[in-house]
Design a protein around this motif. Structure first.
Motif, mmCIF file in Angstrom:
data_model
loop_
_atom_site.group_PDB
_atom_site.id
_atom_site.type_symbol
_atom_site.label_atom_id
_atom_site.label_comp_id
_atom_site.label_asym_id
_atom_site.label_seq_id
_atom_site.Cartn_x
_atom_site.Cartn_y
_atom_site.Cartn_z
ATOM 1 N N ILE A 113 0.911 -1.371 0.161
ATOM 2 C CA ILE A 113 -0.361 -0.138 0.084
ATOM 3 C C ILE A 113 0.742 1.123 -0.049
ATOM 4 O O ILE A 113 0.544 1.926 -0.513
ATOM 5 C CB ILE A 113 -1.134 0.011 0.901
ATOM 6 N N ARG A 114 1.999 1.138 1.032
ATOM 7 C CA ARG A 114 2.933 2.309 0.445
ATOM 8 C C ARG A 114 3.378 2.484 -0.546
ATOM 9 O O ARG A 114 3.430 3.937 -1.017
ATOM 10 C CB ARG A 114 4.521 2.116 1.650
ATOM 11 N N VAL A 153 -16.424 -1.660 6.024
ATOM 12 C CA VAL A 153 -16.647 -0.784 4.787
ATOM 13 C C VAL A 153 -15.372 0.244 5.283
ATOM 14 O O VAL A 153 -15.501 0.518 3.933
ATOM 15 C CB VAL A 153 -17.561 -0.941 4.346
ATOM 16 N N GLN A 154 -15.768 0.513 6.215
ATOM 17 C CA GLN A 154 -15.611 1.074 6.913
ATOM 18 C C GLN A 154 -13.946 1.935 6.328
ATOM 19 O O GLN A 154 -13.375 2.872 6.774
ATOM 20 C CB GLN A 154 -16.141 1.931 8.605
ATOM 21 N N ASP A 155 -13.353 0.238 7.110
ATOM 22 C CA ASP A 155 -11.940 0.731 6.654
ATOM 23 C C ASP A 155 -12.016 0.860 5.230
ATOM 24 O O ASP A 155 -10.590 1.334 4.907
ATOM 25 C CB ASP A 155 -11.348 -0.815 7.386
ATOM 26 N N HIS A 156 -12.100 -0.278 4.330
ATOM 27 C CA HIS A 156 -12.316 0.213 3.203
ATOM 28 C C HIS A 156 -12.213 1.949 2.752
ATOM 29 O O HIS A 156 -11.398 2.233 2.329
ATOM 30 C CB HIS A 156 -12.865 -0.817 2.448
ATOM 31 N N LYS A 157 -13.359 2.405 3.384
ATOM 32 C CA LYS A 157 -13.150 4.434 3.415
ATOM 33 C C LYS A 157 -12.417 5.154 3.222
ATOM 34 O O LYS A 157 -11.721 5.426 2.950
ATOM 35 C CB LYS A 157 -14.653 4.202 3.697
ATOM 36 N N GLU A 158 -11.563 4.395 4.848
ATOM 37 C CA GLU A 158 -10.405 5.020 5.117
ATOM 38 C C GLU A 158 -9.720 5.233 4.053
ATOM 39 O O GLU A 158 -8.397 5.696 4.114
ATOM 40 C CB GLU A 158 -10.530 4.577 6.169
ATOM 41 N N ALA A 160 -7.398 7.566 1.930
ATOM 42 C CA ALA A 160 -5.626 7.730 2.203
ATOM 43 C C ALA A 160 -5.353 7.744 1.381
ATOM 44 O O ALA A 160 -4.411 8.929 1.210
ATOM 45 C CB ALA A 160 -5.623 6.946 3.819
ATOM 46 N N LEU A 161 -5.411 6.973 0.184
ATOM 47 C CA LEU A 161 -5.173 6.768 -0.728
ATOM 48 C C LEU A 161 -5.477 7.952 -1.629
ATOM 49 O O LEU A 161 -3.792 8.728 -2.871
ATOM 50 C CB LEU A 161 -5.216 5.512 -1.777
ATOM 51 N N LYS A 162 -6.424 8.891 -1.499
ATOM 52 C CA LYS A 162 -6.265 9.832 -2.001
ATOM 53 C C LYS A 162 -5.502 10.995 -1.960
ATOM 54 O O LYS A 162 -5.011 11.881 -2.995
ATOM 55 C CB LYS A 162 -7.662 10.457 -2.306
ATOM 56 N N THR A 163 -4.925 10.810 -0.948
ATOM 57 C CA THR A 163 -4.485 11.800 -0.463
ATOM 58 C C THR A 163 -2.194 12.130 -1.141
ATOM 59 O O THR A 163 -1.533 12.821 -1.099
ATOM 60 C CB THR A 163 -3.325 12.402 1.047
ATOM 61 N N ASP A 202 2.345 7.384 3.548
ATOM 62 C CA ASP A 202 2.304 7.349 5.762
ATOM 63 C C ASP A 202 0.632 6.899 5.993
ATOM 64 O O ASP A 202 0.634 6.028 7.016
ATOM 65 C CB ASP A 202 3.303 8.457 6.116
ATOM 66 N N ALA A 203 -0.144 7.935 5.474
ATOM 67 C CA ALA A 203 -1.653 8.333 6.426
ATOM 68 C C ALA A 203 -2.118 6.815 5.478
ATOM 69 O O ALA A 203 -2.741 6.109 5.922
ATOM 70 C CB ALA A 203 -2.299 9.076 5.762
ATOM 71 N N ALA A 204 -1.416 6.159 3.954
ATOM 72 C CA ALA A 204 -2.704 5.111 3.634
ATOM 73 C C ALA A 204 -1.808 2.909 4.142
ATOM 74 O O ALA A 204 -3.104 2.646 4.911
ATOM 75 C CB ALA A 204 -1.785 4.619 2.088
ATOM 76 N N VAL A 205 -0.688 3.642 5.040
ATOM 77 C CA VAL A 205 -0.253 2.731 5.689
ATOM 78 C C VAL A 205 -0.998 2.871 7.447
ATOM 79 O O VAL A 205 -1.299 1.703 7.916
ATOM 80 C CB VAL A 205 1.649 2.630 5.849
ATOM 81 N N ALA A 206 -0.808 3.479 7.398
ATOM 82 C CA ALA A 206 -1.410 3.771 8.877
ATOM 83 C C ALA A 206 -3.468 3.548 9.292
ATOM 84 O O ALA A 206 -3.676 1.870 9.606
ATOM 85 C CB ALA A 206 -1.469 5.275 9.330
#
Length: 242
Positions: free
Chosen positions: A120-121, A201-206, A210-213, A217-221
């Motif tokens: 994901i990084r 589903v909420q995890d997937h949304k988050e 994060a990927l959109k940013t 680091d945000a995506a990994v978190a």
């Protein structure tokens, strides 16, 4: 468009295969791997077509192939039901899943986290706008599947497959896909618990947010939190079977 990442026994690209064959093999692999099990009712043709991004005619033809293999039961006016692996054996797999079954869940979960967080990084840096749109579409679809564990499992596989491919490293995709397939029997049970699908589903949304940013680091978190939730709920189901 290549819809299948790796079908056991296949080598190289599958671009010469018809879309119908790709979809029937995708569903057959889900049955052989245990993601779909005997007694499961498949989503409607319309829902499957949306999830797999193909036409309803293609879905109908693919299901016809599985019906001929005695893997599904088709009844007029009723949902298509999974029967089992059918008469034909699964092609020899090129994956490492067979050897993973000899490992402990804790060992595999730790290895999956190490690899998937790197995936994901990389994805955060390499994912395309089309990839993000695809993930967002799947999450929107999943929000309507809170009481449909079979439909969600198919969509979840598509979500993770799309995410893995976005890292741009086919070897990592192969490895992390094997980790995903580990302990699916217990993951299925975990998803049947009240609120489990909603949580995922909420995890997937988050993760998508994060990927959109484009911030690794945000995506990994976001992914770390999801993997921890998967680990905890799966371990609970495994403990209940002891």
């Amino acid at each position: 468009m290549e819809l299948i990442d790796r079908i056991p026994g296949e080598h190289g690209r599958v671009s010469k295969r018809t879309v119908k064959d790709q979809i029937s093999d995708k569903l057959a692999y889900m049955i052989h791997s245990g993601l779909l099990r005997a007694g499961d009712e498949l989503p409607s043709e319309r829902a499957l077509a949306t999830t797999l991004e193909v036409s309803r005619e293609t879905v109908r033809a693919a299901i016809g192939v599985l019906h001929a293999r005695r893997m599904v039961e088709v009844s007029q006016g009723a949902r298509t039901k999974v029967i089992g692996a059918g008469l034909l054996p699964m092609h020899e797999s090129v994956s490492t899943l067979g050897s993973l079954k000899e490992r402990s869940f804790e060992e595999v979960a730790e290895a999956r986290a190490a690899v998937e967080l790197q995936v994901i990084r990389l994805a955060a840096q390499r994912i395309t706008d089309n990839g993000l749109a695809r993930l967002s579409s799947l999450v929107k679809e999943q929000e309507l599947m809170l009481k449909d564990p079979v439909g969600f499992q198919i969509s979840d596989r598509e979500f993770h497959t799309t995410l893995y491919k976005s890292c741009g490293n086919s070897l990592l995709v192969d490895v992390v896909s094997d980790f995903y397939d580990y302990a699916l029997e217990y993951r299925r049970k975990a998803l049947q618990r009240p609120g489990a699908i909603k949580h995922s589903v909420q995890d997937h949304k988050e993760i998508v947010d994060a990927l959109k940013t484009r911030n690794p680091d945000a995506a990994v978190a976001a992914m770390r939190g999801h993997l921890e939730q998967v680990r905890e709920t799966t371990m609970k189901e495994m403990a209940n079977r002891v």
